[in-house]
Design a protein around this motif. Structure first.
Motif, PDB file in Angstrom:
ATOM      1  N   PRO A  99       0.780  -1.236   0.000  1.00 51.33           N
ATOM      2  CA  PRO A  99       0.000   0.000   0.000  1.00 51.33           C
ATOM      3  C   PRO A  99       0.812   1.286   0.000  1.00 51.33           C
ATOM      4  CG  PRO A  99       0.162  -0.818   2.222  1.00 51.33           C
ATOM      5  CD  PRO A  99       0.954  -1.785   1.351  1.00 51.33           C
ATOM      6  N   HIS A 155      -0.301   4.700  -1.433  1.00 51.19           N
ATOM      7  CA  HIS A 155      -1.273   5.542  -0.728  1.00 51.19           C
ATOM      8  C   HIS A 155      -0.598   6.689   0.024  1.00 51.19           C
ATOM      9  CE1 HIS A 155      -4.407   2.815  -1.771  1.00 51.19           C
ATOM     10  NE2 HIS A 155      -4.149   1.887  -0.863  1.00 51.19           N
ATOM     11  N   GLU A 159      -0.797  -4.549 -10.424  1.00 52.56           N
ATOM     12  CA  GLU A 159      -2.103  -4.177  -9.881  1.00 52.56           C
ATOM     13  C   GLU A 159      -2.009  -3.937  -8.375  1.00 52.56           C
ATOM     14  OE1 GLU A 159      -6.487  -5.622 -10.865  1.00 52.56           O
ATOM     15  OE2 GLU A 159      -5.374  -7.131  -9.724  1.00 52.56           O
ATOM     16  N   MET A 160      -1.320  -4.814  -7.667  1.00 54.44           N
ATOM     17  CA  MET A 160      -1.147  -4.625  -6.229  1.00 54.44           C
ATOM     18  C   MET A 160      -0.326  -3.387  -5.928  1.00 54.44           C
ATOM     19  SD  MET A 160      -0.528  -8.501  -4.726  1.00 54.44           S
ATOM     20  CE  MET A 160      -0.469  -7.891  -3.025  1.00 54.44           C
ATOM     21  N   LEU A 170       0.265  -0.647  -7.913  1.00 56.65           N
ATOM     22  CA  LEU A 170      -0.285   0.626  -8.387  1.00 56.65           C
ATOM     23  C   LEU A 170      -1.544   1.043  -7.638  1.00 56.65           C
ATOM     24  CD1 LEU A 170       0.223   0.182 -12.238  1.00 56.65           C
ATOM     25  CD2 LEU A 170       1.454   1.772 -10.735  1.00 56.65           C
ATOM     26  N   THR A 171      -2.330   0.073  -7.204  1.00 55.53           N
ATOM     27  CA  THR A 171      -3.567   0.420  -6.496  1.00 55.53           C
ATOM     28  C   THR A 171      -3.386   0.443  -4.987  1.00 55.53           C
ATOM     29  OG1 THR A 171      -4.370  -1.865  -6.272  1.00 55.53           O
ATOM     30  CG2 THR A 171      -4.912  -0.679  -8.325  1.00 55.53           C
ATOM     31  N   GLY A 172      -2.488  -0.376  -4.490  1.00 57.75           N
ATOM     32  CA  GLY A 172      -2.329  -0.500  -3.049  1.00 57.75           C
ATOM     33  C   GLY A 172      -3.450  -1.267  -2.386  1.00 57.75           C
ATOM     34  N   ASP A 173      -4.377  -1.799  -3.181  1.00 55.05           N
ATOM     35  CA  ASP A 173      -5.531  -2.503  -2.629  1.00 55.05           C
ATOM     36  C   ASP A 173      -5.121  -3.839  -2.019  1.00 55.05           C
ATOM     37  OD1 ASP A 173      -7.126  -0.458  -3.496  1.00 55.05           O
ATOM     38  OD2 ASP A 173      -7.861  -1.516  -5.287  1.00 55.05           O
TER      39      ASP A 173
END
Length: 272
Positions: A146, A149, A172-173, A175-178
């Motif tokens: 994350p 963020h 994806e992990m 760039l989004t930090g989700d």
């Protein structure tokens, strides 16, 4: 009830040795969510280096107490370092070198290292899981990188993450930090399997026992070869792996293992 004070240096990483050569290392700085503080990383590195030379240890299981497996770096320590005249540059450089050293000490350790993840693993904590040879997670476990963020891209966690999952899943992990749930982590290859939390330790230890029953020489040979060949071209990898196989065939345990198989008996390993 867990204390809210940071764990003392000797208590932040618990060691438990089993009868079958299995060493359980348990992150135990619950108040700081098992963050990779300076002290925690020093303790991990010292232990991993020591155990690497211990022939009585066959497998290492890395677990954690509390709701977090590992929350990554200690942001309070990092923020305090900004007060230095260089705004923390020298400290941050040492910190990253120390963290990279811990991760490589896992990969380069001749003993297989298994992550047992019952809680949250974020940033460098996710990196810690990705650096282990195997990982088993409870259904409630969560994984995330994350840093994006808070304006700090998870660049070092990216190294381990990108060597475990495909480029697009890793990006994806990153760039989004989700957060990714345990089932998603298994789907993309970050963990091997998801099991009910009540069964997690029993399952992980069962896998550790299965590996510990093999020839230690054979396992160490294979682990080293796996990571080395992965960075080579196809032709180089086959040449290297062929040489490894030849040397392995000449070892006592290979001779014993083949003879035991042909003789339909249990092999007696000498680890040579």
């Amino acid at each position: 009830m867990h204390s809210e004070r940071p764990a003392e240096h000797d208590e932040m990483l618990l060691e438990e040795r089993g009868d079958q050569g299995i060493l359980r290392l348990t992150l135990n700085d619950v108040a700081r969510r098992n963050a990779l503080s300076d002290a925690m990383m020093a303790r991990l590195r010292e232990t991993l280096d020591r155990v690497a030379e211990d022939e009585s240890i066959r497998v290492i299981v890395l677990a954690a107490n509390g709701s977090a497996f590992c929350a990554g770096h200690d942001l309070k320590e990092m923020t305090a370092a900004r007060q230095a005249p260089d705004r923390g540059r020298s400290y941050f450089s040492r910190l990253m070198a120390s963290c990279s050293g811990v991760m490589q000490a896992i990969v380069n350790n001749p003993k297989p290292v298994i992550a047992e993840v019952a809680g949250v693993a974020t940033a460098a904590g996710c990196q810690l899981v990705a650096s282990c040879d195997l990982a088993y997670a409870a259904r409630g476990a969560r994984f995330a990188t994350p840093g994006v963020h808070i304006g700090l891209f998870c660049s070092t966690p990216m190294v381990a993450l990108s060597r475990n999952v495909s480029n697009k899943h890793a990006m994806e992990m990153l760039l989004t930090g989700d957060p990714a749930g345990a089932e998603r982590a298994a789907e993309i290859g970050l963990v091997n399997r998801v099991v009910p939390e009540a069964d997690l330790t029993e399952y992980t230890m069962g896998m550790a026992q299965k590996i510990a029953a093999k020839s230690g020489m054979t396992v160490a040979t294979g682990k080293k070869a796996f990571y080395r060949q992965r960075e080579m071209s196809l032709a180089e990898a086959y040449e290297y792996a062929s040489n490894v196989m030849v040397e392995n065939m000449l070892k006592r345990d290979a001779e014993e293992g083949i003879n035991a198989f042909l003789g339909k008996r249990t092999p007696q390993w000498s680890n040579e």
